[in-house]
Design a protein around this motif. Structure first.
Motif, PDB file in Angstrom:
ATOM      1  N   GLN A 225       0.820  -0.759   0.236  1.00 30.03           N
ATOM      2  CA  GLN A 225       0.045   0.098  -0.048  1.00 30.03           C
ATOM      3  C   GLN A 225       0.897   1.222  -0.188  1.00 30.03           C
ATOM      4  O   GLN A 225       0.310   1.802  -0.515  1.00 30.03           O
ATOM      5  N   LEU A 226       2.305   1.299   0.184  1.00 35.13           N
ATOM      6  CA  LEU A 226       3.515   1.703   0.309  1.00 35.13           C
ATOM      7  C   LEU A 226       3.215   2.934  -1.158  1.00 35.13           C
ATOM      8  O   LEU A 226       2.862   4.004  -0.857  1.00 35.13           O
ATOM      9  N   ALA A 227       3.448   2.144  -1.825  1.00 36.18           N
ATOM     10  CA  ALA A 227       3.484   2.345  -3.187  1.00 36.18           C
ATOM     11  C   ALA A 227       2.100   2.970  -3.774  1.00 36.18           C
ATOM     12  O   ALA A 227       2.200   4.333  -4.696  1.00 36.18           O
ATOM     13  N   PHE A 228       1.085   2.097  -3.630  1.00 37.04           N
ATOM     14  CA  PHE A 228      -0.041   2.802  -3.899  1.00 37.04           C
ATOM     15  C   PHE A 228      -0.443   4.427  -3.636  1.00 37.04           C
ATOM     16  O   PHE A 228      -0.891   5.076  -4.385  1.00 37.04           O
ATOM     17  N   ASN A 229      -0.190   4.379  -2.326  1.00 35.73           N
ATOM     18  CA  ASN A 229      -0.086   5.159  -1.814  1.00 35.73           C
ATOM     19  C   ASN A 229       0.648   6.862  -2.359  1.00 35.73           C
ATOM     20  O   ASN A 229       0.615   7.979  -2.469  1.00 35.73           O
ATOM     21  N   ALA A 230       1.867   6.336  -2.192  1.00 32.62           N
ATOM     22  CA  ALA A 230       2.850   7.468  -3.527  1.00 32.62           C
ATOM     23  C   ALA A 230       2.143   7.306  -4.269  1.00 32.62           C
ATOM     24  O   ALA A 230       2.017   8.974  -4.427  1.00 32.62           O
ATOM     25  N   LEU A 231       1.241   6.853  -5.069  1.00 32.72           N
ATOM     26  CA  LEU A 231       0.709   7.043  -6.390  1.00 32.72           C
ATOM     27  C   LEU A 231      -0.521   8.102  -6.168  1.00 32.72           C
ATOM     28  O   LEU A 231      -0.528   9.164  -7.008  1.00 32.72           O
ATOM     29  N   PHE A 232      -1.478   8.269  -5.187  1.00 32.65           N
ATOM     30  CA  PHE A 232      -2.573   8.835  -4.881  1.00 32.65           C
ATOM     31  C   PHE A 232      -2.015  10.260  -4.348  1.00 32.65           C
ATOM     32  O   PHE A 232      -2.206  11.067  -4.363  1.00 32.65           O
TER      33      PHE A 232
ATOM     34  N   PHE B  73       0.650  11.933  -4.589  1.00 30.43           N
ATOM     35  CA  PHE B  73       0.894  12.715  -5.998  1.00 30.43           C
ATOM     36  C   PHE B  73      -0.686  13.087  -6.878  1.00 30.43           C
ATOM     37  O   PHE B  73       0.241  14.205  -7.190  1.00 30.43           O
ATOM     38  N   PHE B  74      -0.657  11.931  -7.235  1.00 31.05           N
ATOM     39  CA  PHE B  74      -2.111  12.870  -8.049  1.00 31.05           C
ATOM     40  C   PHE B  74      -3.294  13.240  -6.914  1.00 31.05           C
ATOM     41  O   PHE B  74      -4.315  14.335  -7.442  1.00 31.05           O
TER      42      PHE B  74
ATOM     43  N   THR C 202       9.704  11.395  -3.702  1.00 28.88           N
ATOM     44  CA  THR C 202      11.467  11.634  -3.091  1.00 28.88           C
ATOM     45  C   THR C 202      11.741  10.649  -3.526  1.00 28.88           C
ATOM     46  O   THR C 202      11.434   9.614  -3.603  1.00 28.88           O
ATOM     47  N   PRO C 203      13.273  10.189  -3.777  1.00 29.38           N
ATOM     48  CA  PRO C 203      14.173   9.159  -3.873  1.00 29.38           C
ATOM     49  C   PRO C 203      13.822   7.561  -2.619  1.00 29.38           C
ATOM     50  O   PRO C 203      13.803   7.181  -3.047  1.00 29.38           O
ATOM     51  N   PHE C 204      13.627   8.565  -1.261  1.00 28.10           N
ATOM     52  CA  PHE C 204      13.035   7.402  -0.585  1.00 28.10           C
ATOM     53  C   PHE C 204      12.004   6.830  -1.040  1.00 28.10           C
ATOM     54  O   PHE C 204      11.844   4.703  -1.113  1.00 28.10           O
ATOM     55  N   SER C 205      10.764   7.564  -1.199  1.00 27.64           N
ATOM     56  CA  SER C 205       9.882   7.314  -1.515  1.00 27.64           C
ATOM     57  C   SER C 205       9.387   5.859  -3.386  1.00 27.64           C
ATOM     58  O   SER C 205       9.363   4.796  -3.319  1.00 27.64           O
ATOM     59  N   ILE C 206      10.410   6.542  -4.321  1.00 26.52           N
ATOM     60  CA  ILE C 206      10.889   6.022  -5.296  1.00 26.52           C
ATOM     61  C   ILE C 206      11.437   4.302  -5.223  1.00 26.52           C
ATOM     62  O   ILE C 206      11.082   3.549  -5.957  1.00 26.52           O
ATOM     63  N   ASN C 207      12.379   4.503  -4.042  1.00 30.29           N
ATOM     64  CA  ASN C 207      13.308   2.962  -3.533  1.00 30.29           C
ATOM     65  C   ASN C 207      12.422   2.283  -2.991  1.00 30.29           C
ATOM     66  O   ASN C 207      12.517   1.099  -3.252  1.00 30.29           O
TER      67      ASN C 207
ATOM     68  N   TYR D 170      -7.160   1.420   0.477  1.00 30.08           N
ATOM     69  CA  TYR D 170      -6.809   2.149   1.986  1.00 30.08           C
ATOM     70  C   TYR D 170      -5.656   3.316   1.496  1.00 30.08           C
ATOM     71  O   TYR D 170      -5.915   3.883   2.043  1.00 30.08           O
ATOM     72  N   ALA D 171      -4.648   3.028   0.919  1.00 28.64           N
ATOM     73  CA  ALA D 171      -3.687   3.965  -0.336  1.00 28.64           C
ATOM     74  C   ALA D 171      -4.683   4.520  -1.261  1.00 28.64           C
ATOM     75  O   ALA D 171      -3.885   6.279  -0.915  1.00 28.64           O
ATOM     76  N   PHE D 172      -6.419   4.368  -1.237  1.00 27.03           N
ATOM     77  CA  PHE D 172      -6.227   5.787  -2.083  1.00 27.03           C
ATOM     78  C   PHE D 172      -6.372   6.511  -1.012  1.00 27.03           C
ATOM     79  O   PHE D 172      -7.524   7.746  -1.123  1.00 27.03           O
ATOM     80  N   ILE D 173      -7.986   5.870   0.664  1.00 27.54           N
ATOM     81  CA  ILE D 173      -8.138   6.489   1.792  1.00 27.54           C
ATOM     82  C   ILE D 173      -7.435   7.612   2.607  1.00 27.54           C
ATOM     83  O   ILE D 173      -8.571   8.862   2.605  1.00 27.54           O
ATOM     84  N   LEU D 174      -5.745   6.883   2.633  1.00 23.85           N
ATOM     85  CA  LEU D 174      -5.591   8.220   2.943  1.00 23.85           C
ATOM     86  C   LEU D 174      -5.161   9.077   2.660  1.00 23.85           C
ATOM     87  O   LEU D 174      -5.559  10.456   3.593  1.00 23.85           O
ATOM     88  N   PRO D 175      -5.019   9.161   0.668  1.00 25.07           N
ATOM     89  CA  PRO D 175      -4.784  10.743   0.722  1.00 25.07           C
ATOM     90  C   PRO D 175      -6.150  11.460   0.425  1.00 25.07           C
ATOM     91  O   PRO D 175      -6.549  12.599   1.164  1.00 25.07           O
ATOM     92  N   LEU D 176      -7.191  10.349   0.471  1.00 25.05           N
ATOM     93  CA  LEU D 176      -8.277  11.384   0.296  1.00 25.05           C
ATOM     94  C   LEU D 176      -8.716  11.815   0.952  1.00 25.05           C
ATOM     95  O   LEU D 176      -9.734  12.636   1.984  1.00 25.05           O
TER      96      LEU D 176
END
Length: 201
Positions: free
Chosen positions: A122-129, A131-132, A139-144, A187-193
């Motif tokens: 969900q961390l990966a999906f969270n970073a994408l959601f 961002f949009f 950041t380099p850490f989130s991309i890693n 859940y990754a969608f809910i957090l940025p929401l």
């Protein structure tokens, strides 16, 4: 006082995050079949939170009545939020309930180790959601983290037969796998929401 509450909150969050999946899997391993029950336990804070809200309302009502101003007493609001924020909270609550159901369903057919790894994506999906939806920069850490978790889930998917519980079919394992992935995405969608809702409020 404030730091104490934060520490207590962190302790509860840590115990719940670590112990919750283990207790849920223990329930299923010992013959439990009620997925709705486990998803309700994940969302059990809902009815409990109504108790302090009710007492808060009664306290405000009695304060207004003590002022001996009937006009003020009639204006005591049950809901202190603005209507758009209230509706957004209902939508987020329903999405969280659906997410808990999907997670409980997936955990019924997956071992805790596999489920935890999938939920970790969900961390990966969270970073994408993020961002949009809330324009959070990569950041380099989130991309890693995104790259490592994507590779981890791919390796897990390729070797899915190794950790499959003995009493489950391949179809049940795949369904559990997909439900857990959907739960992670939701859940990754809910957090940025939630963050977006607070920004717009």
């Amino acid at each position: 006082m404030k730091n104490g509450l934060i520490i207590i909150n962190c302790v509860f969050l840590t115990v719940g995050t670590c112990g919750g999946p283990l207790l849920t899997r223990l329930y299923y391993t010992n013959g439990g079949k009620r997925i709705w029950f486990m998803s309700f336990l994940s969302t059990a804070g809902f009815p409990v939170i109504l108790i302090p809200l009710f007492f808060s309302y009664l306290s405000r009502l009695s304060r207004n009545r003590n002022r001996n101003n009937s006009e003020t007493a009639e204006k005591t609001k049950i809901i202190l939020m603005e209507t758009p924020l209230f509706i957004a909270s209902i939508v987020i609550g329903l999405l969280t309930g659906l997410d808990n159901y999907l997670y409980a369903y997936g955990l019924a057919y997956l071992p805790v180790s596999t489920s935890s790894l999938i939920i970790g994506t969900q961390l990966a999906f969270n970073a994408l959601f993020a961002f949009f939806m809330v324009k959070q920069k990569f950041t380099p850490f989130s991309i890693n983290a995104v790259v490592l978790l994507t590779v981890g889930i791919a390796v897990l998917a390729l070797h899915s037969n190794g950790d499959k519980p003995g009493n489950e079919t391949h179809k049940e394992y795949v369904v559990g796998f997909l439900m857990t992935v959907i739960a992670a995405v939701l859940y990754a969608f809910i957090l940025p929401l939630v963050e977006l809702t607070y920004k717009k409020a």
